[in-house]
Motif scaffolding. Structure first.
Motif, PDB file in Angstrom:
ATOM      1  N   LYS A  40      48.933 -26.181 -36.275  1.00 51.36           N
ATOM      2  CA  LYS A  40      49.899 -25.976 -37.353  1.00 51.36           C
ATOM      3  C   LYS A  40      51.148 -26.821 -37.204  1.00 51.36           C
ATOM      4  CE  LYS A  40      47.391 -22.943 -39.368  1.00 51.36           C
ATOM      5  NZ  LYS A  40      46.598 -23.351 -40.494  1.00 51.36           N
ATOM      6  N   SER A  41      51.489 -27.157 -35.963  1.00 50.82           N
ATOM      7  CA  SER A  41      52.683 -27.968 -35.728  1.00 50.82           C
ATOM      8  C   SER A  41      52.571 -28.646 -34.373  1.00 50.82           C
ATOM      9  CB  SER A  41      53.935 -27.098 -35.788  1.00 50.82           C
ATOM     10  OG  SER A  41      55.089 -27.908 -35.738  1.00 50.82           O
ATOM     11  N   TYR A  42      53.239 -29.773 -34.241  1.00 50.83           N
ATOM     12  CA  TYR A  42      53.215 -30.558 -33.010  1.00 50.83           C
ATOM     13  C   TYR A  42      54.659 -30.897 -32.671  1.00 50.83           C
ATOM     14  CZ  TYR A  42      51.323 -34.057 -29.744  1.00 50.83           C
ATOM     15  OH  TYR A  42      50.967 -34.777 -28.640  1.00 50.83           O
ATOM     16  N   ILE A  43      55.132 -30.401 -31.546  1.00 49.13           N
ATOM     17  CA  ILE A  43      56.512 -30.615 -31.121  1.00 49.13           C
ATOM     18  C   ILE A  43      56.504 -31.514 -29.887  1.00 49.13           C
ATOM     19  CG2 ILE A  43      58.656 -29.529 -30.391  1.00 49.13           C
ATOM     20  CD1 ILE A  43      57.620 -26.932 -31.638  1.00 49.13           C
ATOM     21  N   ILE A  44      57.386 -32.498 -29.892  1.00 40.40           N
ATOM     22  CA  ILE A  44      57.440 -33.463 -28.794  1.00 40.40           C
ATOM     23  C   ILE A  44      58.600 -33.132 -27.864  1.00 40.40           C
ATOM     24  CG2 ILE A  44      57.701 -35.903 -28.228  1.00 40.40           C
ATOM     25  CD1 ILE A  44      56.487 -36.441 -31.054  1.00 40.40           C
ATOM     26  N   LYS A  45      58.296 -33.117 -26.550  1.00 43.98           N
ATOM     27  CA  LYS A  45      59.314 -32.880 -25.520  1.00 43.98           C
ATOM     28  C   LYS A  45      60.213 -34.099 -25.411  1.00 43.98           C
ATOM     29  CE  LYS A  45      56.137 -30.303 -22.551  1.00 43.98           C
ATOM     30  NZ  LYS A  45      55.478 -30.334 -21.265  1.00 43.98           N
ATOM     31  N   PRO A  46      61.395 -33.979 -24.912  1.00 41.88           N
ATOM     32  CA  PRO A  46      62.116 -32.737 -24.599  1.00 41.88           C
ATOM     33  C   PRO A  46      62.651 -32.110 -25.886  1.00 41.88           C
ATOM     34  CG  PRO A  46      63.557 -34.580 -24.186  1.00 41.88           C
ATOM     35  CD  PRO A  46      62.214 -35.143 -24.628  1.00 41.88           C
ATOM     36  N   LEU A  47      62.926 -30.852 -25.836  1.00 44.62           N
ATOM     37  CA  LEU A  47      63.437 -30.168 -27.005  1.00 44.62           C
ATOM     38  C   LEU A  47      64.333 -29.020 -26.604  1.00 44.62           C
ATOM     39  CD1 LEU A  47      60.984 -27.661 -28.441  1.00 44.62           C
ATOM     40  CD2 LEU A  47      60.379 -28.994 -26.469  1.00 44.62           C
ATOM     41  N   LYS A  48      65.024 -28.516 -27.583  1.00 48.61           N
ATOM     42  CA  LYS A  48      65.916 -27.381 -27.364  1.00 48.61           C
ATOM     43  C   LYS A  48      65.152 -26.094 -27.661  1.00 48.61           C
ATOM     44  CE  LYS A  48      69.940 -30.049 -28.649  1.00 48.61           C
ATOM     45  NZ  LYS A  48      71.043 -30.222 -29.580  1.00 48.61           N
ATOM     46  N   PRO A  49      65.438 -25.024 -26.920  1.00 47.66           N
ATOM     47  CA  PRO A  49      64.726 -23.754 -27.129  1.00 47.66           C
ATOM     48  C   PRO A  49      64.784 -23.251 -28.575  1.00 47.66           C
ATOM     49  CG  PRO A  49      65.989 -23.652 -25.117  1.00 47.66           C
ATOM     50  CD  PRO A  49      66.360 -24.948 -25.798  1.00 47.66           C
ATOM     51  N   GLU A  50      65.882 -23.490 -29.249  1.00 49.45           N
ATOM     52  CA  GLU A  50      65.982 -23.003 -30.628  1.00 49.45           C
ATOM     53  C   GLU A  50      64.991 -23.716 -31.560  1.00 49.45           C
ATOM     54  OE1 GLU A  50      69.575 -25.760 -29.982  1.00 49.45           O
ATOM     55  OE2 GLU A  50      68.747 -24.067 -28.925  1.00 49.45           O
ATOM     56  N   TRP A  51      64.563 -24.928 -31.203  1.00 48.07           N
ATOM     57  CA  TRP A  51      63.555 -25.628 -32.001  1.00 48.07           C
ATOM     58  C   TRP A  51      62.218 -24.904 -31.919  1.00 48.07           C
ATOM     59  CZ3 TRP A  51      64.509 -31.380 -30.292  1.00 48.07           C
ATOM     60  CH2 TRP A  51      65.772 -31.788 -30.745  1.00 48.07           C
ATOM     61  N   ILE A  52      61.899 -24.389 -30.729  1.00 46.18           N
ATOM     62  CA  ILE A  52      60.653 -23.648 -30.579  1.00 46.18           C
ATOM     63  C   ILE A  52      60.696 -22.387 -31.444  1.00 46.18           C
ATOM     64  CG2 ILE A  52      59.186 -22.357 -28.977  1.00 46.18           C
ATOM     65  CD1 ILE A  52      60.156 -24.281 -26.776  1.00 46.18           C
ATOM     66  N   ARG A  53      61.793 -21.672 -31.382  1.00 44.26           N
ATOM     67  CA  ARG A  53      61.936 -20.447 -32.179  1.00 44.26           C
ATOM     68  C   ARG A  53      61.826 -20.762 -33.672  1.00 44.26           C
ATOM     69  NH1 ARG A  53      67.037 -19.111 -32.857  1.00 44.26           N
ATOM     70  NH2 ARG A  53      67.483 -19.437 -30.671  1.00 44.26           N
ATOM     71  N   LYS A  54      62.501 -21.809 -34.101  1.00 41.95           N
ATOM     72  CA  LYS A  54      62.482 -22.186 -35.514  1.00 41.95           C
ATOM     73  C   LYS A  54      61.068 -22.541 -35.965  1.00 41.95           C
ATOM     74  CE  LYS A  54      64.375 -25.389 -38.828  1.00 41.95           C
ATOM     75  NZ  LYS A  54      64.427 -26.777 -39.075  1.00 41.95           N
ATOM     76  N   LYS A  55      60.377 -23.357 -35.195  1.00 37.82           N
ATOM     77  CA  LYS A  55      59.036 -23.784 -35.565  1.00 37.82           C
ATOM     78  C   LYS A  55      58.072 -22.602 -35.548  1.00 37.82           C
ATOM     79  CE  LYS A  55      58.193 -27.324 -36.543  1.00 37.82           C
ATOM     80  NZ  LYS A  55      58.145 -27.949 -37.882  1.00 37.82           N
TER      81      LYS A  55
END
Length: 64
Positions: A40-55
């Motif tokens: 459903k989604s692909y997130i690339i590291k590094p990232l902020k914790p709030e991005w994980i929550r949002k996605k």
């Protein structure tokens, strides 16, 4: 690897949970391959914790 896990999940084919991939790999081909497995989604590291929550919130709202 992650693609093997996605392949096994696709083999089951029933009641698939929404999947969000978190990876350091950012090649376009890798992202496209993951999406072909139903990710459903692909997130690339590094990232902020709030991005994980949002996605996660976005994906769950689309599926439930």
């Amino acid at each position: 690897n992650g693609f093997q896990v996605l392949e096994k999940l696709n083999e089951k084919g029933e009641n698939q949970p929404p999947i969000i991939v978190l990876s350091a790999l950012s090649k376009r081909e890798t992202v496209i391959d993951a999406l072909k497995y139903g990710v459903k989604s692909y997130i690339i590291k590094p990232l902020k914790p709030e991005w994980i929550r949002k996605k996660a919130t976005e994906v769950l709202q689309l599926n439930f």
